[in-house]
Every structure is written in structure tokens, then in C-alpha cells.
Design an enzyme around this catalytic site. Sequence first.
Site, PDB file in Angstrom:
ATOM      1  N   TRP A 144       0.816  -1.216   0.000  1.00 24.43           N
ATOM      2  CA  TRP A 144       0.000   0.000   0.000  1.00 24.43           C
ATOM      3  C   TRP A 144       0.851   1.269   0.000  1.00 24.43           C
ATOM      4  O   TRP A 144       0.334   2.346  -0.282  1.00 24.43           O
ATOM      5  CB  TRP A 144      -0.909   0.007   1.245  1.00 24.43           C
ATOM      6  CG  TRP A 144      -0.132  -0.359   2.480  1.00 24.43           C
ATOM      7  CD1 TRP A 144      -0.023  -1.626   3.009  1.00 24.43           C
ATOM      8  CD2 TRP A 144       0.704   0.483   3.273  1.00 24.43           C
ATOM      9  NE1 TRP A 144       0.838  -1.600   4.091  1.00 24.43           N
ATOM     10  CE2 TRP A 144       1.294  -0.315   4.274  1.00 24.43           C
ATOM     11  CE3 TRP A 144       1.027   1.845   3.244  1.00 24.43           C
ATOM     12  CZ2 TRP A 144       2.178   0.184   5.226  1.00 24.43           C
ATOM     13  CZ3 TRP A 144       1.904   2.345   4.189  1.00 24.43           C
ATOM     14  CH2 TRP A 144       2.468   1.518   5.173  1.00 24.43           C
ATOM     15  N   LYS A 168      -2.650  -9.026  -7.069  1.00 23.03           N
ATOM     16  CA  LYS A 168      -3.440  -8.720  -5.871  1.00 23.03           C
ATOM     17  C   LYS A 168      -2.803  -7.503  -5.192  1.00 23.03           C
ATOM     18  O   LYS A 168      -1.719  -7.598  -4.637  1.00 23.03           O
ATOM     19  CB  LYS A 168      -3.441  -9.898  -4.895  1.00 23.03           C
ATOM     20  CG  LYS A 168      -4.464  -9.683  -3.783  1.00 23.03           C
ATOM     21  CD  LYS A 168      -4.092 -10.329  -2.474  1.00 23.03           C
ATOM     22  CE  LYS A 168      -3.071  -9.584  -1.690  1.00 23.03           C
ATOM     23  NZ  LYS A 168      -3.465  -8.234  -1.243  1.00 23.03           N
ATOM     24  N   PRO A 169      -3.496  -6.355  -5.236  1.00 19.83           N
ATOM     25  CA  PRO A 169      -2.935  -5.183  -4.554  1.00 19.83           C
ATOM     26  C   PRO A 169      -3.229  -5.267  -3.058  1.00 19.83           C
ATOM     27  O   PRO A 169      -4.011  -6.108  -2.625  1.00 19.83           O
ATOM     28  CB  PRO A 169      -3.721  -4.024  -5.181  1.00 19.83           C
ATOM     29  CG  PRO A 169      -5.046  -4.624  -5.533  1.00 19.83           C
ATOM     30  CD  PRO A 169      -4.802  -6.074  -5.862  1.00 19.83           C
ATOM     31  N   ALA A 170      -2.608  -4.380  -2.287  1.00 18.93           N
ATOM     32  CA  ALA A 170      -2.858  -4.352  -0.844  1.00 18.93           C
ATOM     33  C   ALA A 170      -4.319  -3.990  -0.585  1.00 18.93           C
ATOM     34  O   ALA A 170      -4.916  -3.203  -1.333  1.00 18.93           O
ATOM     35  CB  ALA A 170      -1.939  -3.338  -0.179  1.00 18.93           C
ATOM     36  N   GLY A 222       6.464  -6.554   0.234  1.00 22.06           N
ATOM     37  CA  GLY A 222       5.773  -6.407   1.512  1.00 22.06           C
ATOM     38  C   GLY A 222       6.713  -6.720   2.648  1.00 22.06           C
ATOM     39  O   GLY A 222       7.933  -6.566   2.517  1.00 22.06           O
ATOM     40  N   SER A 223       6.157  -7.204   3.741  1.00 19.60           N
ATOM     41  CA  SER A 223       6.977  -7.421   4.937  1.00 19.60           C
ATOM     42  C   SER A 223       7.832  -8.685   4.805  1.00 19.60           C
ATOM     43  O   SER A 223       7.471  -9.627   4.077  1.00 19.60           O
ATOM     44  CB  SER A 223       6.075  -7.541   6.150  1.00 19.60           C
ATOM     45  OG  SER A 223       5.210  -8.645   5.980  1.00 19.60           O
ATOM     46  N   GLU A 244      10.673  -8.315  -2.549  1.00 20.21           N
ATOM     47  CA  GLU A 244      11.196  -7.017  -2.086  1.00 20.21           C
ATOM     48  C   GLU A 244      10.615  -6.819  -0.701  1.00 20.21           C
ATOM     49  O   GLU A 244       9.413  -6.591  -0.564  1.00 20.21           O
ATOM     50  CB  GLU A 244      10.721  -5.883  -3.012  1.00 20.21           C
ATOM     51  CG  GLU A 244      11.202  -5.980  -4.434  1.00 20.21           C
ATOM     52  CD  GLU A 244      12.669  -5.648  -4.586  1.00 20.21           C
ATOM     53  OE1 GLU A 244      13.314  -5.224  -3.605  1.00 20.21           O
ATOM     54  OE2 GLU A 244      13.179  -5.825  -5.699  1.00 20.21           O
ATOM     55  N   LEU A 245      11.451  -6.897   0.335  1.00 18.49           N
ATOM     56  CA  LEU A 245      10.909  -6.976   1.693  1.00 18.49           C
ATOM     57  C   LEU A 245      11.295  -5.766   2.539  1.00 18.49           C
ATOM     58  O   LEU A 245      11.490  -4.679   2.016  1.00 18.49           O
ATOM     59  CB  LEU A 245      11.372  -8.300   2.317  1.00 18.49           C
ATOM     60  CG  LEU A 245      11.048  -9.537   1.456  1.00 18.49           C
ATOM     61  CD1 LEU A 245      11.625 -10.800   2.051  1.00 18.49           C
ATOM     62  CD2 LEU A 245       9.560  -9.684   1.217  1.00 18.49           C
TER      63      LEU A 245
HETATM   64  P1  NAD Z   1       2.427  -7.002   4.453  1.00 17.25           P
HETATM   65  O1  NAD Z   1       3.464  -7.990   4.112  1.00 17.25           O
HETATM   66  O2  NAD Z   1       1.435  -7.350   5.497  1.00 17.25           O
HETATM   67  O3  NAD Z   1       1.564  -6.593   3.161  1.00 17.25           O
HETATM   68  C1  NAD Z   1       2.111  -6.380   1.885  1.00 17.25           C
HETATM   69  C2  NAD Z   1       1.255  -7.083   0.867  1.00 17.25           C
HETATM   70  O4  NAD Z   1       1.247  -8.459   1.173  1.00 17.25           O
HETATM   71  C3  NAD Z   1      -0.209  -6.643   0.844  1.00 17.25           C
HETATM   72  O5  NAD Z   1      -0.698  -6.698  -0.474  1.00 17.25           O
HETATM   73  C4  NAD Z   1      -0.879  -7.697   1.674  1.00 17.25           C
HETATM   74  O6  NAD Z   1      -2.235  -7.858   1.354  1.00 17.25           O
HETATM   75  C5  NAD Z   1      -0.079  -8.907   1.251  1.00 17.25           C
HETATM   76  N1  NAD Z   1      -0.155 -10.046   2.159  1.00 17.25           N
HETATM   77  C6  NAD Z   1      -0.182 -10.059   3.513  1.00 17.25           C
HETATM   78  N2  NAD Z   1      -0.309 -11.333   3.958  1.00 17.25           N
HETATM   79  C7  NAD Z   1      -0.346 -12.130   2.861  1.00 17.25           C
HETATM   80  C8  NAD Z   1      -0.468 -13.527   2.641  1.00 17.25           C
HETATM   81  N3  NAD Z   1      -0.581 -14.383   3.649  1.00 17.25           N
HETATM   82  N4  NAD Z   1      -0.468 -13.983   1.362  1.00 17.25           N
HETATM   83  C9  NAD Z   1      -0.364 -13.137   0.331  1.00 17.25           C
HETATM   84  N5  NAD Z   1      -0.262 -11.809   0.463  1.00 17.25           N
HETATM   85  C10 NAD Z   1      -0.236 -11.307   1.711  1.00 17.25           C
HETATM   86  O7  NAD Z   1       3.218  -5.711   4.782  1.00 17.25           O
HETATM   87  P2  NAD Z   1       2.724  -4.347   5.335  1.00 17.25           P
HETATM   88  O8  NAD Z   1       3.112  -4.343   6.750  1.00 17.25           O
HETATM   89  O9  NAD Z   1       1.335  -4.031   4.946  1.00 17.25           O
HETATM   90  O10 NAD Z   1       3.642  -3.417   4.419  1.00 17.25           O
HETATM   91  C11 NAD Z   1       4.804  -2.842   4.815  1.00 17.25           C
HETATM   92  C12 NAD Z   1       5.992  -3.728   4.583  1.00 17.25           C
HETATM   93  O11 NAD Z   1       6.318  -3.850   3.215  1.00 17.25           O
HETATM   94  C13 NAD Z   1       7.228  -3.138   5.234  1.00 17.25           C
HETATM   95  O12 NAD Z   1       7.866  -4.102   6.017  1.00 17.25           O
HETATM   96  C14 NAD Z   1       8.109  -2.697   4.076  1.00 17.25           C
HETATM   97  O13 NAD Z   1       9.466  -2.683   4.309  1.00 17.25           O
HETATM   98  C15 NAD Z   1       7.720  -3.621   3.008  1.00 17.25           C
HETATM   99  N6  NAD Z   1       7.938  -2.973   1.704  1.00 17.25           N
HETATM  100  C16 NAD Z   1       9.022  -3.320   0.973  1.00 17.25           C
HETATM  101  C17 NAD Z   1       9.283  -2.704  -0.247  1.00 17.25           C
HETATM  102  C18 NAD Z   1      10.472  -3.084  -1.079  1.00 17.25           C
HETATM  103  O14 NAD Z   1      10.532  -2.714  -2.221  1.00 17.25           O
HETATM  104  N7  NAD Z   1      11.439  -3.792  -0.576  1.00 17.25           N
HETATM  105  C19 NAD Z   1       8.419  -1.738  -0.737  1.00 17.25           C
HETATM  106  C20 NAD Z   1       7.319  -1.392   0.038  1.00 17.25           C
HETATM  107  C21 NAD Z   1       7.088  -2.033   1.259  1.00 17.25           C
END
Ligand code: NAD
Length: 475
Positions: A144, A168-170, A222-223, A244-245
Site C-alpha cells: 500500500w 493482488k494489490p494491498a 511487503g513485509s 522485495e521486503l
Molecule cells: P504485508 O506484508 O502485510 O503486506 C504487503 C502485501 O502483502 C499486501 O498486499 C498484503 O495484502 C499482502 N499479504 C499479507 N499477507 C499475505 C499472505 N498471507 N499472502 C499473500 N499476500 C499477503 O506488509 P505491510 O506491513 O502491509 O507493508 C509494509 C511492509 O512492506 C514493510 O515491512 C516494508 O518494508 C515492506 N515494503 C518493501 C518494499 C520493497 O521494495 N522492498 C516496498 C514497500 C514495502
Amino acid sequence: MFINGKWKEAQNGAKFDVLNPATGEVISSVADAGSQDISAAIEAADKAFPVWSSLTAYQRSHYLYTAWKIMMDKKEDLARVMTMEQGKPLVAARNEVQYGADFLLWFAEEAKRVYGQTIPSARPDQRFIVLKQPIGVVGAVTPWNYPVSMITRKLAPALAAGCTVVLKPAEATPLCAMEMFKIFEEAQIPAGVINLVTAFDPKPVGDEFVSNPIIRKLTFTGSTKVGKMLASKAAQHMKKISLELGGHAPFIVYDDADPIHAAKGAVLVKFLNTGQACISPNRIFVPRHMVDDFTQEFTKRVNAMKAGNGMDKGVRIGPLVGPDAIAKVENQVKDALEKGAQLITGGTRLTDSPLENGFFYAPTVLSNVTKDMLIFREETFGPVAPIIAYDPEDDVIEMANDTVYGLAAYVYTKSTSRAMNAFERLKFGIIGINDINPTSAAAPFGGMKESGIGREGAKEGINEYLETKLGGFSI
Ligand code: NAD
């Protein structure tokens, strides 16, 4: 949702609300995918793959170029949707749309440069030819915090390579994704090539992406926690992945740097997207004798930043994504203060009118931050800047490398040899040397260690969507 070239509601009619994080208001409600919708999207991408992958690179390039032109025309509309849905100031949203569009243009060109190889053989009757081919159907999951550019950073190289995609977007930012798909629709990308599945609970979609044999590649931003979980499941099916985490970027100021210049850079990159960026500095290392000058300049600039609704002129600090993000920041600040950090400014949630219904936290500066504090290890993803003093006998590079993360690092120095030494020794994928914006569609973005696998953008970006096939010809 956009499945097989058509806009659709969920088959079971389910929907979920989208909030404006600056006001807490519901701004829309969107389809909440069920398992039938996910299957339909994957099936559509599978059916479209043979046709899309057999187009010429020039044809695929043309689609991407058309999408780029439409995106540039819609820059302002896209930016406004982003500010409303994600909260970042309008100026920052415009910058992100531009960055996102850059990937369409870059990969429209790279599509035409998917080169193979011929390799000399030791046998006179043998010829080796290496062919690059699209990997197949891609499952993409985006976050997001950069709700437009993270989509194009994945879709542009995938489409250029000849792959078809289910995205699948956030759950916090489906509207930006829908706007992007309207652009792809207008660019007349054939039905089934790109599919959008919006879902409030990401787990069923993630589970399908990692287990359905049709999906040959998972690309996730994501995370680290979710990335690791998806990677371990994908390993059961030997799927190609790129991740990309999270990050925990060090920002190193050397004693020959200009403290004013360094403080200016540090504030700009720390508070980018209200600290909700994976390349955001999470530990600012300053020589002990420079800490006062640096902190003074840094705080002066922080205090000049206005928090508020990103639509309002002059706002530099938008809201955080939600209550959990606020709680995480509050917990890190509390822990740091209990362990002896000094609060220079901020340190509270902003609840005065008109911010009371949004998720605002004051831009915060902490000094005297030490290794035993949560903030020294845990990614903050919020507007808190921790300053750490170091002494001449400390190996600051070793201190900077002391993290499980390895995404971005920043160095401020006037010495070329120090800069080169730091560049070579820092265990991070992206190093900014007197530079707070070491990113571009033309440059490889990605992390080492627990910050991920693979690179996005640049010529490396398209390789993530290609298989390498060797032909040995006996003639
Ligand atoms: P998150 O991992 O919870 O969410 C990110 C995405 O993953 C969302 O689309 C979410 O719906 C999806 N997701 C969550 N659980 C899932 C599952 N079980 N199966 C499939 N998809 C799932 O992370 P967040 O806390 O919302 O976002 C912030 C994190 O993202 C931070 O830790 C940040 O560092 C990381 N991030 C990394 C980059 C990069 O380029 N390295 C860029 C942006 C954000």
C-alpha cells in the site's frame, strides 16, 4: 476486479470498504474476491499466455508504450486518487506516478533487448544456443505504501518478457490498482493478459499463488515476515520467486561531511512517505562531536514540516496507514525512552482537529539511541528518526551492517576513498553516497539478506520473468 478483460464484482457479491487514512472516512467499497474469482483470474491468465508470449517483442513494447502515454495524461487524476486513498501529500503522489510511469517506458524498450547467446563448443560438430523465454503466468502481490509504482515495477517487465499476470494489490489501496488497470484496458492490452483480484483477506490469494501449478512465478513486495512464509510455501512447488521486503537503512555521517547538508538529506529521506518506505533510514549514525550541530539542524527542519491531509497545500507529513502502524511507532518510542533515549521533538499521536479521525503521528527525533533499543533492530515504518552517536574508535560500517536487513544504506562524506570503502563494505543492495534518491527505473532495486531476493527495474528486472533454455545442436 478485472478478469479476462472485463470489470467484475465478486461472484458471491462480497465487498470491502476503502478508507481515507487522513479522515477515517469510507471513500469506496470494492469487490472482495472469493476462491472462484481467484481461479477465474488464473485461468484467464493461463489461456492468454500462448497468444501474448508469441507476439513479437515490438508488439508487446507498443502496448507498454501506449500505456505509458495514457498514464502520463492521467498523472494528476492518479495522484489525487493516491493521496485520498494512501494519504501521501499530493506533490509526493505526483512524483510517484512519474516514477511508476518510468517503468512502463523503460520496459517498453527492454522488451526489445531480451537477447540470447551462442556459445562456442569444444566439439566441432556441436553448437550451443541459449534462448530466453517467458516463465509463464505470474502471481503479483503489491503493498500500500507505493500503490502505483509497485504495480508497474512488476507488471511492466512481466508483460515485456511475454508473461501474463494476476495481481493482488494491498487491501488498503485497491483504488489505485483499479485506476492502473483502467489505463491498461485503455491501452487495449488483450483480455486475460493482466487480471486484478482485490481481496480484504490476502491469505487465500497468497495460498493459491504459491500452490496452483499454473502460477510459475511469484513476485511479492511487503513485509519480511509474509515474504518468508510465501517463499517457504512456494519452495514446495519449486516456483520462481522475487521478493522485495523490509529494510533497516543506516544513514552514516562521517566527520568530514557538512552537518547541515547531511541533516538536510537525512530529513528528506527519513520523512519520505511519513517514514513508510522500505528504504527509509532507521539508524542515523553521527560522530559524537557533531551530534549537537547535526541534531539542531535536523530538528529545525523536522519542526518546519506540516502534518495534515495530503490534499492541503504545504503538507509534508501525511497519515500512517492505520492503527497498527501507530501502535508500532508508539511502542518503539516508549521502549527507547525507557532505555535512556532523549526525545528531541514529537513523540505523540496528533489528535487536534482536523486530524482527530486520521492516523497521524508527530514527526519525531530521538537522540542517545543505543543498540539495546527495539528501534535499533526493528523496522519502524513511521516518522521517527533515531540518532546514534559514534566514537572515532568505532567501526561504523560494522555497526551499520549489524542488522538482518540489507536493502538501502546512505553515506555522507567528502572523501572519495571513504565513500568507496563504505560502498564496498556495506552489505546492502542500494547505497546512496551523498545521495538520498538512489532509485530509478533504469537502476536495479533490491535487497540482500532478509530484505529479499531478486532485483526490480534496470536490465536485471526483466530477467526475473525469463527462463534460460540451452540448445545443444549436433550438426
Ligand atoms: P504485508 O506484508 O502485510 O503486506 C504487503 C502485501 O502483502 C499486501 O498486499 C498484503 O495484502 C499482502 N499479504 C499479507 N499477507 C499475505 C499472505 N498471507 N499472502 C499473500 N499476500 C499477503 O506488509 P505491510 O506491513 O502491509 O507493508 C509494509 C511492509 O512492506 C514493510 O515491512 C516494508 O518494508 C515492506 N515494503 C518493501 C518494499 C520493497 O521494495 N522492498 C516496498 C514497500 C514495502
